[in-house]
Design a protein around this motif. Structure first.
Motif, mmCIF file in Angstrom:
data_model
loop_
_atom_site.group_PDB
_atom_site.id
_atom_site.type_symbol
_atom_site.label_atom_id
_atom_site.label_comp_id
_atom_site.label_asym_id
_atom_site.label_seq_id
_atom_site.Cartn_x
_atom_site.Cartn_y
_atom_site.Cartn_z
ATOM 1 N N SER A 170 18.142 1.892 -2.542
ATOM 2 C CA SER A 170 18.779 2.591 -3.915
ATOM 3 C C SER A 170 17.869 3.541 -4.203
ATOM 4 O O SER A 170 16.932 3.625 -3.946
ATOM 5 N N GLY A 171 18.440 4.476 -5.406
ATOM 6 C CA GLY A 171 18.093 5.110 -5.853
ATOM 7 C C GLY A 171 16.092 5.298 -6.234
ATOM 8 O O GLY A 171 15.676 5.720 -5.732
ATOM 9 N N PRO A 172 16.386 3.870 -7.625
ATOM 10 C CA PRO A 172 14.766 3.635 -7.452
ATOM 11 C C PRO A 172 13.934 3.329 -6.872
ATOM 12 O O PRO A 172 12.809 3.334 -6.339
ATOM 13 N N GLY A 173 14.624 2.066 -6.207
ATOM 14 C CA GLY A 173 14.065 1.129 -4.858
ATOM 15 C C GLY A 173 13.766 2.524 -3.443
ATOM 16 O O GLY A 173 13.036 1.919 -3.408
ATOM 17 N N PHE A 174 14.509 3.507 -3.197
ATOM 18 C CA PHE A 174 14.297 4.101 -1.988
ATOM 19 C C PHE A 174 12.120 4.534 -2.990
ATOM 20 O O PHE A 174 11.470 4.908 -2.263
ATOM 21 N N THR A 175 12.911 5.426 -3.712
ATOM 22 C CA THR A 175 10.796 6.308 -4.821
ATOM 23 C C THR A 175 10.342 4.840 -5.022
ATOM 24 O O THR A 175 8.933 5.654 -3.910
ATOM 25 N N ALA A 176 10.880 3.876 -4.874
ATOM 26 C CA ALA A 176 9.264 2.806 -5.020
ATOM 27 C C ALA A 176 8.770 2.745 -3.624
ATOM 28 O O ALA A 176 7.469 2.721 -3.446
ATOM 29 N N TYR A 177 9.699 2.601 -3.204
ATOM 30 C CA TYR A 177 9.180 1.859 -1.390
ATOM 31 C C TYR A 177 8.721 3.328 -0.723
ATOM 32 O O TYR A 177 7.824 2.690 -0.311
ATOM 33 N N GLN A 178 9.148 4.214 -0.775
ATOM 34 C CA GLN A 178 8.633 5.492 -0.231
ATOM 35 C C GLN A 178 7.315 5.776 -0.699
ATOM 36 O O GLN A 178 5.766 6.164 0.114
ATOM 37 N N LEU A 179 7.201 5.844 -1.762
ATOM 38 C CA LEU A 179 6.199 5.773 -2.667
ATOM 39 C C LEU A 179 4.719 4.755 -1.701
ATOM 40 O O LEU A 179 3.711 4.324 -1.392
ATOM 41 N N ARG A 180 5.188 3.406 -1.584
ATOM 42 C CA ARG A 180 3.979 2.000 -1.004
ATOM 43 C C ARG A 180 3.815 3.266 0.619
ATOM 44 O O ARG A 180 3.161 2.483 0.767
ATOM 45 N N PHE A 181 4.121 3.344 0.788
ATOM 46 C CA PHE A 181 4.385 4.324 2.476
ATOM 47 C C PHE A 181 3.457 5.184 2.330
ATOM 48 O O PHE A 181 2.789 4.951 3.042
ATOM 49 N N THR A 182 3.537 6.312 1.538
ATOM 50 C CA THR A 182 2.894 7.156 1.338
ATOM 51 C C THR A 182 1.443 6.896 1.123
ATOM 52 O O THR A 182 0.261 6.849 1.139
ATOM 53 N N LYS A 183 1.479 6.120 -0.109
ATOM 54 C CA LYS A 183 -0.205 4.902 -0.712
ATOM 55 C C LYS A 183 -0.565 4.152 1.370
ATOM 56 O O LYS A 183 -2.119 4.316 0.718
ATOM 57 N N PHE A 184 -0.001 3.455 1.377
ATOM 58 C CA PHE A 184 0.066 3.338 2.778
ATOM 59 C C PHE A 184 -1.019 4.103 3.493
ATOM 60 O O PHE A 184 -1.843 4.089 4.416
ATOM 61 N N LEU A 185 -0.716 5.183 3.977
ATOM 62 C CA LEU A 185 -0.610 6.155 4.796
ATOM 63 C C LEU A 185 -2.065 6.783 3.869
ATOM 64 O O LEU A 185 -3.240 7.247 4.808
ATOM 65 N N LEU A 186 -2.187 7.137 2.355
ATOM 66 C CA LEU A 186 -3.708 7.073 2.214
ATOM 67 C C LEU A 186 -4.579 5.824 2.486
ATOM 68 O O LEU A 186 -5.918 6.613 2.341
ATOM 69 N N SER A 187 -4.230 4.920 1.834
ATOM 70 C CA SER A 187 -5.852 3.812 2.488
ATOM 71 C C SER A 187 -6.348 3.906 3.287
ATOM 72 O O SER A 187 -8.036 3.898 3.641
ATOM 73 N N MET A 188 -5.638 4.710 4.818
ATOM 74 C CA MET A 188 -5.822 4.381 6.049
ATOM 75 C C MET A 188 -7.669 5.634 6.287
ATOM 76 O O MET A 188 -9.113 4.910 6.436
ATOM 77 N N LEU A 189 -7.600 6.201 4.736
ATOM 78 C CA LEU A 189 -9.069 7.207 4.885
ATOM 79 C C LEU A 189 -9.698 6.297 5.172
ATOM 80 O O LEU A 189 -10.827 6.615 5.128
ATOM 81 N N TYR A 190 -9.994 5.132 4.105
ATOM 82 C CA TYR A 190 -10.973 4.271 3.356
ATOM 83 C C TYR A 190 -11.374 3.415 3.992
ATOM 84 O O TYR A 190 -12.039 2.322 4.856
ATOM 85 N N LEU A 191 -10.252 2.564 5.298
ATOM 86 C CA LEU A 191 -9.531 1.046 5.773
ATOM 87 C C LEU A 191 -10.267 1.775 7.655
ATOM 88 O O LEU A 191 -11.456 0.857 7.778
ATOM 89 N N TYR A 192 -10.368 2.855 8.044
ATOM 90 C CA TYR A 192 -10.864 2.978 9.465
ATOM 91 C C TYR A 192 -12.569 3.232 9.432
ATOM 92 O O TYR A 192 -12.324 2.398 10.157
ATOM 93 N N PRO A 193 -13.506 3.445 8.435
ATOM 94 C CA PRO A 193 -14.568 3.725 8.828
ATOM 95 C C PRO A 193 -14.761 1.984 8.730
ATOM 96 O O PRO A 193 -15.596 1.570 9.640
ATOM 97 N N ILE A 194 -14.271 0.851 7.764
ATOM 98 C CA ILE A 194 -14.331 -0.216 7.876
ATOM 99 C C ILE A 194 -13.804 -0.993 8.798
ATOM 100 O O ILE A 194 -15.349 -1.524 9.748
ATOM 101 N N TYR A 195 -13.024 -0.787 9.581
ATOM 102 C CA TYR A 195 -12.319 -1.242 11.330
ATOM 103 C C TYR A 195 -13.605 -0.882 11.923
ATOM 104 O O TYR A 195 -13.436 -1.755 12.738
ATOM 105 N N THR A 196 -13.845 0.331 11.963
ATOM 106 C CA THR A 196 -14.705 0.670 13.193
ATOM 107 C C THR A 196 -16.430 0.386 12.846
ATOM 108 O O THR A 196 -16.617 -0.260 14.166
ATOM 109 N N ALA A 197 -16.141 -0.094 11.782
ATOM 110 C CA ALA A 197 -17.798 -0.500 11.363
ATOM 111 C C ALA A 197 -18.031 -1.996 12.094
ATOM 112 O O ALA A 197 -18.988 -2.677 12.483
ATOM 113 N N MET A 198 -16.806 -2.620 11.564
ATOM 114 C CA MET A 198 -16.771 -4.045 12.040
ATOM 115 C C MET A 198 -16.309 -4.194 13.093
ATOM 116 O O MET A 198 -16.750 -5.325 13.985
#
Length: 444
Positions: free
Chosen positions: A308-336
């Motif tokens: 839906s309209g608001p649901g679409f916006t909210a979901y795409q925002l969650r996807f965008t934030k997922f992509l941004l989270s990778m900047l900080y998660l990859y160094p942890i994954y690599t070190a682990m």
């Protein structure tokens, strides 16, 4: 009797799912001789909660199945008591990290972990409200069958219960820390329309998931593997593999974790971020703890509100934030991954302090890569046009806030890891007698 926690977090109407998961709980109790604590963490409105309470109430009286149906008020009450008992600093922040006002896939699962510890459960088995069970020969295909065959056992002792073993002999004495499978049906992330509109845009956007510096081949392979689960082939018979778990074949709607893992390290409590609940899969694999991956895949489907309209916006925002989270998660994954078995102490327990240190260190990553990611999303979504272009407009004034939030999320993760052991200890000490903080609002 061994206690386990079968949990269903939900923020949407899902009475049929509650009924089905009740059948899975009864199956586990009957065939595996365990006491199943069916934990429904319910963030729905009053009408949906009342319907859920009716269905959950019908499950009371099932042999060796104890139902806990908690609304957010009951959850908040329990968390407040536990945080007070822990005497940790920043209690208001901790409460917000455990029960934020926005959707958090990691936080809702962390609440399940903490409540499971309070209930004395040996494991947590998670399902989702937008999924269902496959049917084979007229009967539902319950993942808990494989989960209880292996989870928590010494890996060498789990070999007879699986179809094949790829177990490294060096890991044979370690416990099976995770059992999981995937899903069939629609993509786990609702971005299939992007692929239909423009496959090249889909490749470029999903490719943002890749680590900075990944080769073109690595990026393309990642895109091809992303969000597809087990495809669409139906279940025809059991298969299971013991060894280093292939976490690309495991989804959080179909997973069980041993308490020795989740009682030491929580999940990322980021809000409005898909994928924030997958950290422990990486930790189990990289720390050389054995796992079992089976083929009792759950059926994934989409609920209407995310399109839906608001649901679409909210979901795409969650996807965008997922992509941004990778900047900080990859160094942890690599070190682990580099640390491997050194992440475990002599009792095969994860060194939580090491993970907290890695998370804290990653917060200093240069934001330039995330600025680039936002630029690519803006360009690609405008190229798609329509509501995707409208979403690009929506993102423009949010850019700086999103960059700040991505960094704050990993800082909060480091803080929560450091607080986790005292919270677990306090949770175990919190009384759970009838009428105590763990109860159904339906029973109040």
């Amino acid at each position: 009797m061994r206690k386990i926690c079968l949990t269903l977090p939900t923020n949407r109407p899902c009475a049929d799912t509650i009924s089905a998961i009740g059948e899975e709980a009864a199956h586990a109790a009957q065939y595996f001789g365990v006491e199943v604590h069916l934990l429904i963490l319910d963030s729905c409105d009053e009408d949906a909660f009342a319907e859920h309470a009716r269905v959950a109430g019908a499950l009371h009286g099932t042999a060796n199945v104890v139902v806990h149906h908690l609304d957010e008020a009951a959850q908040r009450d329990f968390l407040h008591r536990v945080i007070q008992r822990s005497a940790l600093p920043k209690p208001d922040l901790l409460l917000d990290l455990m029960l934020p006002s926005d959707v958090s896939y990691g936080a809702c699962t962390n609440r399940a972990f903490l409540i499971a510890a309070a209930l004395g459960c040996a494991s947590v088995h998670r399902r989702d409200s937008d999924s269902s069970y496959q049917i084979h020969d007229g009967r539902p295909v319950f993942p808990i069958h494989h989960e209880l065959l292996s989870l928590g056992k010494r890996a060498a002792d789990a070999v007879p219960g699986v179809s094949r073993s790829l177990l490294d002999p060096a890991d044979a004495h370690k416990p099976v820390a995770m059992v999981g499978s995937s899903f069939v049906g629609e993509l786990s992330v609702d971005i299939g329309e992007i692929r239909e509109l423009d496959p090249e845009v889909y490749y470029e956007v999903v490719g943002l998931w890749a680590e900075a510096g990944a080769s073109e081949q690595e990026r393309r392979e990642l895109v091809e593997e992303s969000f597809i689960g087990a495809g669409t082939d139906p279940f025809t018979g059991d298969e299971s593999t013991l060894g280093t778990p292939d976490i690309w074949r495991v989804d959080m709607c179909n997973i069980a974790l041993d308490h020795e893992v989740y009682e030491r390290v929580p999940l990322l409590p980021a809000t409005s971020t898909i994928g924030s609940d997958y950290f422990l899969l990486h930790l189990v694999r990289d720390s050389t703890l054995p796992g079992v991956v089976h083929n009792r895949n759950i059926v994934n489907y989409y609920t209407p509100e995310r399109r839906s309209g608001p649901g679409f916006t909210a979901y795409q925002l969650r996807f965008t934030k997922f992509l941004l989270s990778m900047l900080y998660l990859y160094p942890i994954y690599t070190a682990m991954e580099a640390a491997g078995g050194a992440l475990l102490d002599t009792r095969h327990h994860v060194r939580a302090a090491t993970i907290a240190e890695l998370a804290g260190r990653s917060a200093a990553e240069d934001r330039a890569e995330n600025v680039r990611r936002l630029d690519v999303i803006d360009r690609c979504y405008r190229q798609l046009g329509g509501r995707y272009a409208e979403f690009a407009d929506h993102l423009v004034p949010l850019r700086e806030r999103l960059l700040d939030e991505a960094q704050a999320d990993i800082e909060d993760f480091a803080l929560l890891i450091e607080a986790w052991a005292p919270l677990i200890e306090a949770g175990r000490a919190e009384p759970l007698a009838a009428g105590g903080p763990i109860r159904s609002a339906h029973d109040a």
